[in-house]
Design an enzyme around this catalytic site. Structure first.
Site, PDB file in Angstrom:
ATOM      1  N   GLU A   1       0.886  -1.171   0.000  1.00 25.29           N
ATOM      2  CA  GLU A   1       0.000   0.000   0.000  1.00 25.29           C
ATOM      3  C   GLU A   1       0.915   1.210   0.000  1.00 25.29           C
ATOM      4  O   GLU A   1       1.784   1.340   0.852  1.00 25.29           O
ATOM      5  CB  GLU A   1      -0.911  -0.028   1.230  1.00 25.29           C
ATOM      6  CG  GLU A   1      -2.037   0.992   1.166  1.00 25.29           C
ATOM      7  CD  GLU A   1      -1.695   2.278   1.871  1.00 25.29           C
ATOM      8  OE1 GLU A   1      -1.467   3.298   1.171  1.00 25.29           O
ATOM      9  OE2 GLU A   1      -1.633   2.286   3.109  1.00 25.29           O
TER      10      GLU A   1
ATOM     11  N   CYS B   1      -2.248   8.147   4.643  1.00 21.02           N
ATOM     12  CA  CYS B   1      -2.319   7.764   3.232  1.00 21.02           C
ATOM     13  C   CYS B   1      -3.659   8.157   2.636  1.00 21.02           C
ATOM     14  O   CYS B   1      -3.775   8.391   1.434  1.00 21.02           O
ATOM     15  CB  CYS B   1      -2.130   6.261   3.085  1.00 21.02           C
ATOM     16  SG  CYS B   1      -0.634   5.614   3.841  1.00 21.02           S
TER      17      CYS B   1
END
Length: 542
Positions: A293, A327
């Site tokens: 990720e 994020c």
């Protein structure tokens, strides 16, 4: 050998403590912050259960008070990375043969240790080492890591119960084997929960792990490792080292027993690693599992029917909680012209009330960005926007690193929807807004979909259900986690499995069964009860 089909405790999300005035948890965290600030921790590597203190000694400082010393860690060498791999592989056979319920018990115990006796210490370490306010620490280094551990145990049992059908005369079954080799867990600074989940989700499925946290997260990683050891993770199963990334890569990605990468970090690093793995693919015993990720350029789109106050709060929280260093943080916003003035007024009013300072003062909403490199990068983007005639600083725009790395929450309004801060990931408290003509919603969605290579999170705010459906379909590939009438942050384990595609990663959804299935290699077993004794089939009869 166990003779029961065991049911693990049903996973439930850990309640979030609020730390209100006079609460027990508030008193505990204030005391623990003072205790840790008064201590200088000497943080070792953990290789095969041994505490290793050798090599270059690196100091650790709070980002919001960079002259204060929290402790030291020891820079790992290539030799120590190699030792960690050897120890992990030596531990592999005994660990993978341990009954699954024994592995489950270890990680359930770790969750209870964090929920109880270690909660204040892990939260305080996150607040000091990563400059998170108490609420952001609570939802991360307490609740989310607890949820990861408990739900992953439940997901593990669900995977093990997935078995094939069998025709008469035979028995088909699936053995969910761990990977053949070791897993390298490379974890980020911004979430203690991610740092804990990446190695434990692999280990839970019977794998052995070499774990390298970001330098700026080592202070809380040390507390996690103490918890894992107290919970009963055997020596050698999770090995904690602190090398430079490229040096670790030279050892790990050239090793024949490298079996998997569990990664959260930058796109550039992940792509470099993937390229390195591809170059060395002929060296490995198996094809490694690559799970990553890598961040996002996350969006908020408001429709002309949206409630202005709801939009402003989605932006205030989504863009500026934890200084925009999530994020999933809202980084670009598309606001229709008919509600822009109201949104601008509301968000400006909110920003004026946000106190900035150290995490030890619980009234501070905004704290420091993680380090000087991040500070300098963000300051340069702000300075360039100030000079650009096509940009307007709506709020913030100031910064100061004399005591800590403080950046004011900053909003840049642009006339060019492809301006650099609309496209590039900044990872800080800087939000860029493009105001579109209120009746050009469909064209604006095309902009949203095409502006960034990332596809992690995004949000649509609207009171028009047709517009919501239109956005949901139009932006289906633009976000792995999509939010309707909410900010694009705050995914909860077991409720919103987290991950994105395109430049945001492999979308293997942390906090779900999908992720755990990447750490097993299934074997199909067919047993025939009465074996045939003649090769001839009936169709051969004359």
């Amino acid at each position: 050998m166990s003779n029961g089909f065991f049911h693990v405790p049903v996973a439930k999300n850990e309640p979030v403590k609020q730390y209100g005035l006079g609460s027990i948890e508030r008193k505990e965290i204030i005391a623990k912050l003072a205790e840790l600030r008064a201590e200088v921790r000497d943080i070792p590597m953990y290789i095969g259960g041994k505490e290793i203190r050798a090599g270059e000694k690196i100091s650790i400082h709070p980002p919001h008070d960079h002259k204060h010393l929290l402790g030291y860690f020891y820079r790992s060498t290539k030799h120590q990375v190699s030792d960690a791999i050897d120890v992990a592989l030596a531990s592999r056979k005994q660990w993978q043969n341990l009954a699954w319920e024994q592995r489950a018990a270890i990680f359930l115990k770790a969750a209870d240790l964090i929920s109880g006796p270690y909660r204040a210490e892990l939260n305080a370490a996150t607040m000091l080492g990563q400059s998170k306010n108490v609420y952001q620490a609570e939802i991360d280094s307490a609740c989310e890591i607890i949820d990861f551990l408990r739900f992953n145990v439940q997901f593990m049992t669900q995977i093990y119960t997935m078995q094939p059908e069998s025709n008469p005369g035979m028995w088909n079954r699936t053995e969910w084997r761990p990977l053949e080799g070791f897993v390298f867990a490379l974890t980020p600074f911004n979430f203690t929960a991610i740092a804990g989940n990446l190695p434990t989700s692999c280990a839970m499925m019977g794998n052995v792990v070499v774990w390298k946290p970001a330098d700026t997260q080592i202070y809380s990683a040390y507390v996690l490792m103490k918890i894992f050891r107290e919970a009963g993770v055997p020596d050698g199963v999770i090995n904690l080292v602190y090398p430079h990334g490229p040096e670790a890569g030279e050892v790990v990605f050239n090793h024949s027993d490298f079996a998997g990468l569990h990664f959260t970090g930058s796109t550039k690093v992940f792509q470099t690693i993937w390229q390195q793995i591809g170059t060395n693919i002929h060296k490995y015993k198996t094809y490694p599992r690559i799970v990553g990720e890598t961040g996002g350029k996350d969006f908020v789109v408001a429709h002309k029917s949206a409630d202005a106050k709801a939009v402003s709060v989605a932006l205030s929280r989504g863009a500026f909680e934890y200084q925009g260093q999530k994020c999933s943080a809202a980084s670009r916003a598309y606001i229709p012209s008919n509600i822009w003035d109201a949104v601008k007024k509301d968000i400006a009013a909110d920003l004026k009330t946000m106190q900035i300072g150290g995490t030890e003062d619980l009234s501070n909403f905004i704290n420091a960005v993680i380090d000087e490199k991040s500070f300098d990068k963000l300051a340069s983007y702000i300075d360039n926007a100030k000079k650009d005639k096509d940009c307007e600083i709506i709020a913030g725009g100031n910064y100061d690193k004399s005591k800590g790395y403080f950046i004011e929450p900053t909003i840049i309004k642009v006339s060019d929807p492809k301006y650099v801060t609309m496209c590039e990931e900044l990872f800080g408290p800087v939000l860029t807004v493009y105001v579109y003509e209120e009746n050009k919603f469909e064209e604006t969605m095309d902009l949203v979909d095409s502006t960034s290579n990332y596809a992690l999170t995004g949000a649509i705010l609207s009171q028009d259900r047709y517009a919501i459906e239109q956005a949901t379909k139009k932006l289906r590939n633009a976000a792995g986690n999509f939010y309707i009438n909410d900010k694009p942050t705050g995914a909860v384990v077991g409720q919103q499995p987290f991950g994105g595609a395109r430049g945001s990663g492999t979308n293997d959804k942390a906090g779900s069964m999908i992720n755990l299935m990447r750490w097993v290699s299934p074997q199909t077993i067919k047993e025939t009860f009465v074996s045939p004794t003649d090769y001839r089939y009936p169709f051969l009869e004359k």
